[in-house]
Design an enzyme around this catalytic site. Structure first.
Site, PDB file in Angstrom:
ATOM      1  N   GLY A 241      -3.863   4.882  16.406  1.00 51.12           N
ATOM      2  CA  GLY A 241      -4.852   5.950  16.509  1.00 51.12           C
ATOM      3  C   GLY A 241      -4.315   7.354  16.619  1.00 51.12           C
ATOM      4  O   GLY A 241      -5.083   8.315  16.588  1.00 51.12           O
ATOM      5  N   ARG A 278      -1.193   5.565  10.720  1.00 53.06           N
ATOM      6  CA  ARG A 278      -1.222   6.914  10.165  1.00 53.06           C
ATOM      7  C   ARG A 278      -0.068   7.777  10.672  1.00 53.06           C
ATOM      8  O   ARG A 278       0.530   8.517   9.893  1.00 53.06           O
ATOM      9  CB  ARG A 278      -2.551   7.561  10.560  1.00 53.06           C
ATOM     10  N   ARG A 314     -10.369   8.684   0.463  1.00 53.48           N
ATOM     11  CA  ARG A 314     -10.656   9.306   1.755  1.00 53.48           C
ATOM     12  C   ARG A 314     -11.575  10.535   1.661  1.00 53.48           C
ATOM     13  O   ARG A 314     -12.507  10.650   2.454  1.00 53.48           O
ATOM     14  CB  ARG A 314      -9.354   9.667   2.495  1.00 53.48           C
ATOM     15  N   CYS A 345     -17.484   8.193 -12.643  1.00 57.52           N
ATOM     16  CA  CYS A 345     -18.884   8.570 -12.851  1.00 57.52           C
ATOM     17  C   CYS A 345     -19.673   8.548 -11.548  1.00 57.52           C
ATOM     18  O   CYS A 345     -20.564   7.721 -11.363  1.00 57.52           O
ATOM     19  CB  CYS A 345     -19.509   7.651 -13.879  1.00 57.52           C
ATOM     20  N   GLU A 346     -19.334   9.388 -10.619  1.00 52.98           N
ATOM     21  CA  GLU A 346     -20.046   9.523  -9.345  1.00 52.98           C
ATOM     22  C   GLU A 346     -19.855  10.956  -8.882  1.00 52.98           C
ATOM     23  O   GLU A 346     -18.736  11.477  -8.956  1.00 52.98           O
ATOM     24  CB  GLU A 346     -19.411   8.632  -8.266  1.00 52.98           C
TER      25      GLU A 346
HETATM   26  N1  LLP Z   1      -4.799  -1.153  15.355  1.00 54.17           N
HETATM   27  C1  LLP Z   1      -6.049  -1.505  15.029  1.00 54.17           C
HETATM   28  C2  LLP Z   1      -6.674  -2.628  15.732  1.00 54.17           C
HETATM   29  C3  LLP Z   1      -6.746  -0.789  14.035  1.00 54.17           C
HETATM   30  O1  LLP Z   1      -7.985  -1.128  13.735  1.00 54.17           O
HETATM   31  C4  LLP Z   1      -6.111   0.299  13.381  1.00 54.17           C
HETATM   32  C5  LLP Z   1      -6.791   1.046  12.336  1.00 54.17           C
HETATM   33  C6  LLP Z   1      -4.794   0.606  13.753  1.00 54.17           C
HETATM   34  C7  LLP Z   1      -4.172  -0.136  14.736  1.00 54.17           C
HETATM   35  C8  LLP Z   1      -4.025   1.736  13.118  1.00 54.17           C
HETATM   36  O2  LLP Z   1      -4.639   2.952  13.357  1.00 54.17           O
HETATM   37  P1  LLP Z   1      -3.899   4.346  13.041  1.00 54.17           P
HETATM   38  O3  LLP Z   1      -2.688   4.444  13.929  1.00 54.17           O
HETATM   39  O4  LLP Z   1      -3.527   4.344  11.606  1.00 54.17           O
HETATM   40  O5  LLP Z   1      -4.917   5.368  13.360  1.00 54.17           O
HETATM   41  N2  LLP Z   1      -9.298   4.162   6.598  1.00 54.17           N
HETATM   42  C9  LLP Z   1      -9.386   5.111   7.675  1.00 54.17           C
HETATM   43  C10 LLP Z   1      -8.693   4.637   8.926  1.00 54.17           C
HETATM   44  C11 LLP Z   1      -9.159   3.296   9.410  1.00 54.17           C
HETATM   45  C12 LLP Z   1      -8.406   2.793  10.588  1.00 54.17           C
HETATM   46  C13 LLP Z   1      -8.701   1.359  10.843  1.00 54.17           C
HETATM   47  N3  LLP Z   1      -7.969   0.781  11.932  1.00 54.17           N
HETATM   48  C14 LLP Z   1      -8.846   6.446   7.195  1.00 54.17           C
HETATM   49  O6  LLP Z   1      -8.461   6.546   6.027  1.00 54.17           O
HETATM   50  O7  LLP Z   1      -8.849   7.428   7.930  1.00 54.17           O
END
Ligand code: LLP
Length: 420
Positions: A241, A278, A314, A345-346
């Site tokens: 996160g 991320r 995104r 096409c959107e």
């Molecule tokens: N752990 C769990 C249980 C998760 O659900 C996620 C991400 C992470 C770790 C990793 O999170 P990060 O460190 O990357 O924030 N597609 C979206 C982000 C979806 C995140 C889903 N879960 C975007 O492009 O912003």
């Protein structure tokens, strides 16, 4: 904002020691491009910041699941956080030891659970009682004992985009504290499961420390209650996160994060686990695309490019901002405003809106920054578009780590029955 390993040399964008133009000439456009240095340095930044606690850092495969990317991180000591049998397969192919794999997700199938138990992963992150029952039954059938963390929902607001917030009470993720407590009290019922961990992940792209601190304090209170009842918690998985810079965010650094978090866990004996995606991969990648046409309308200027929302979803999905960099800088002081849009096409098919940049023309190359996480992994074949290649740079070397899909890939596995 320019990232360290992406910079201009004589007006041309470079990734580490390689010209982006040169790569574009060799592989064609569009493509994803990653810097090995940025990628691994971000892993190491986190590792160093938390050095005193020696946590297990499990890179979140959903952010970037390319085998070469996973391999590079695994070689630095990273574990992997997987959420499907497919991601587990990738983790194995990347040579990740089972002892460094954690498996999350609300909907694990029997065959996925079986495969993970047989491989001997470190921990399942369990999100419901029926799932726990299922894991127990399958482990029993396999005559194995498997370790489980209960993912709890701490009910905090992470102050991020609604689609990527997971720690609020009304979210589908995790288990409320009361139910979780009942599960631990009832641990003996799950004879083939070792209930030894707690997992919490409150959302993604969280730039401030407070929501984390708030959630982790709640978790610790919960652990105290459990321990008072004689439960021993061995693993505490604090999820991912951590937010990054896309435009003008000022996210906490790894060491600022650590200085807020570590004091909470001093004098505690459990092994900490993190699942960042991320933070590690986001700024290590760019998406490179080529201008096909410039379309000037009474209302707007559009740069129509060869990359679309199927390649980088995104902006369309979350309204996300990715900085726009010209691959070749022009010596023009006058800037024009463009919407950079794809060929799909959107009307939602855009990569950037209202960006000021030197005058664009056909064949100009553009890069969308901070596209290393949730870029390629969320891409699709919509509009029957082959998925783009991924390229990895290390110093002066670069390699295509995933080839551009071919026309035949688009129809692979399809059959037209004779009765059609
Ligand atoms: N752990 C769990 C249980 C998760 O659900 C996620 C991400 C992470 C770790 C990793 O999170 P990060 O460190 O990357 O924030 N597609 C979206 C982000 C979806 C995140 C889903 N879960 C975007 O492009 O912003």
């Amino acid at each position: 904002m320019m990232m360290h390993d992406f910079h201009y040399r004589k007006g041309t964008l470079h990734c580490e020691g390689v010209s982006v133009l040169k790569i574009a000439e060799q592989v064609g456009t569009p493509f994803y491009l990653y810097s090995h240095k940025t990628l691994t340095e971000h892993y190491l930044k986190l590792e160093q910041a938390f050095q005193s606690a020696r946590p297990l850092i499990c890179f979140s495969v959903k952010a970037n699941s390319s085998l070469a990317v996973l391999r590079a991180l695994v070689k630095k000591g990273s574990g992997l956080d997987v959420v499907s049998g497919g991601e587990l397969y990738r983790a194995k192919k990347a040579g990740c030891p089972a002892s460094r794999i954690v498996y999350a997700g609300v909907g694990k199938t029997d065959s996925e659970i079986t495969e993970a138990i047989q491989f001997g992963i470190l921990l399942f992150n369990v999100e419901s009682i029926p799932e726990l029952e299922r894991i127990n039954t399958i482990a029993q059938r396999l005559s194995k004992r498997t370790r489980v963390s209960i993912r709890i929902n701490p009910g905090v607001d992470p102050h991020t985009h609604d689609h990527i917030a997971t720690g609020k009470a009304e979210s589908k993720f995790g288990i409320d504290l009361q139910t979780a407590r009942r599960i631990f009290r009832n641990a003996a019922h799950y004879s083939s499961v070792s209930l030894c961990g707690i997992h919490v992940h409150i959302g993604s792209q969280i730039v401030q420390g407070e929501p984390f601190v708030q959630a982790f304090e709640k978790v610790l209170l919960f652990v105290d209650h459990l321990e008072a009842e004689g439960v021993k918690i061995q693993f505490l998985n604090l999820g991912g996160g951590l937010g990054i810079i896309y435009s003008d965010e000022r996210p906490q650094t790894a060491s600022e994060f650590a200085s807020k978090i570590l004091p909470l866990f001093r004098s505690r004996s459990f092994r900490l686990i993190f699942e960042p995606g991320r933070f590690i991969a986001g700024n290590s990648g760019i998406f490179v695309t080529k201008v096909l046409f410039v379309k000037e309308t009474p209302a707007k200027n559009f740069a129509i490019v060869d990359g679309g929302m199927n390649d980088l979803i995104r902006p369309a999905l979350y309204g996300s901002f990715h900085d726009l960099w010209p691959v070749m800088k022009k010596n023009q002081s006058q800037k024009f405003s463009y919407d950079v849009v794809g060929p799909i096409c959107e009307s939602g098919d855009f990569l950037a809106k209202n960006r000021k940049i030197s005058k664009l023309k056909t064949d100009d190359l553009l890069a969308l920054a901070s596209a290393g996480a949730y870029g390629f992994t969320m891409s699709s074949n919509y509009n029957a578009r082959p998925r783009v290649p991924e390229v990895l740079v290390r110093g002066r070397k670069f390699s295509v780590i995933r080839e551009r899909e071919k026309r035949t890939d688009l129809i692979r596995g399809e059959h037209v029955p004779s009765w059609v």
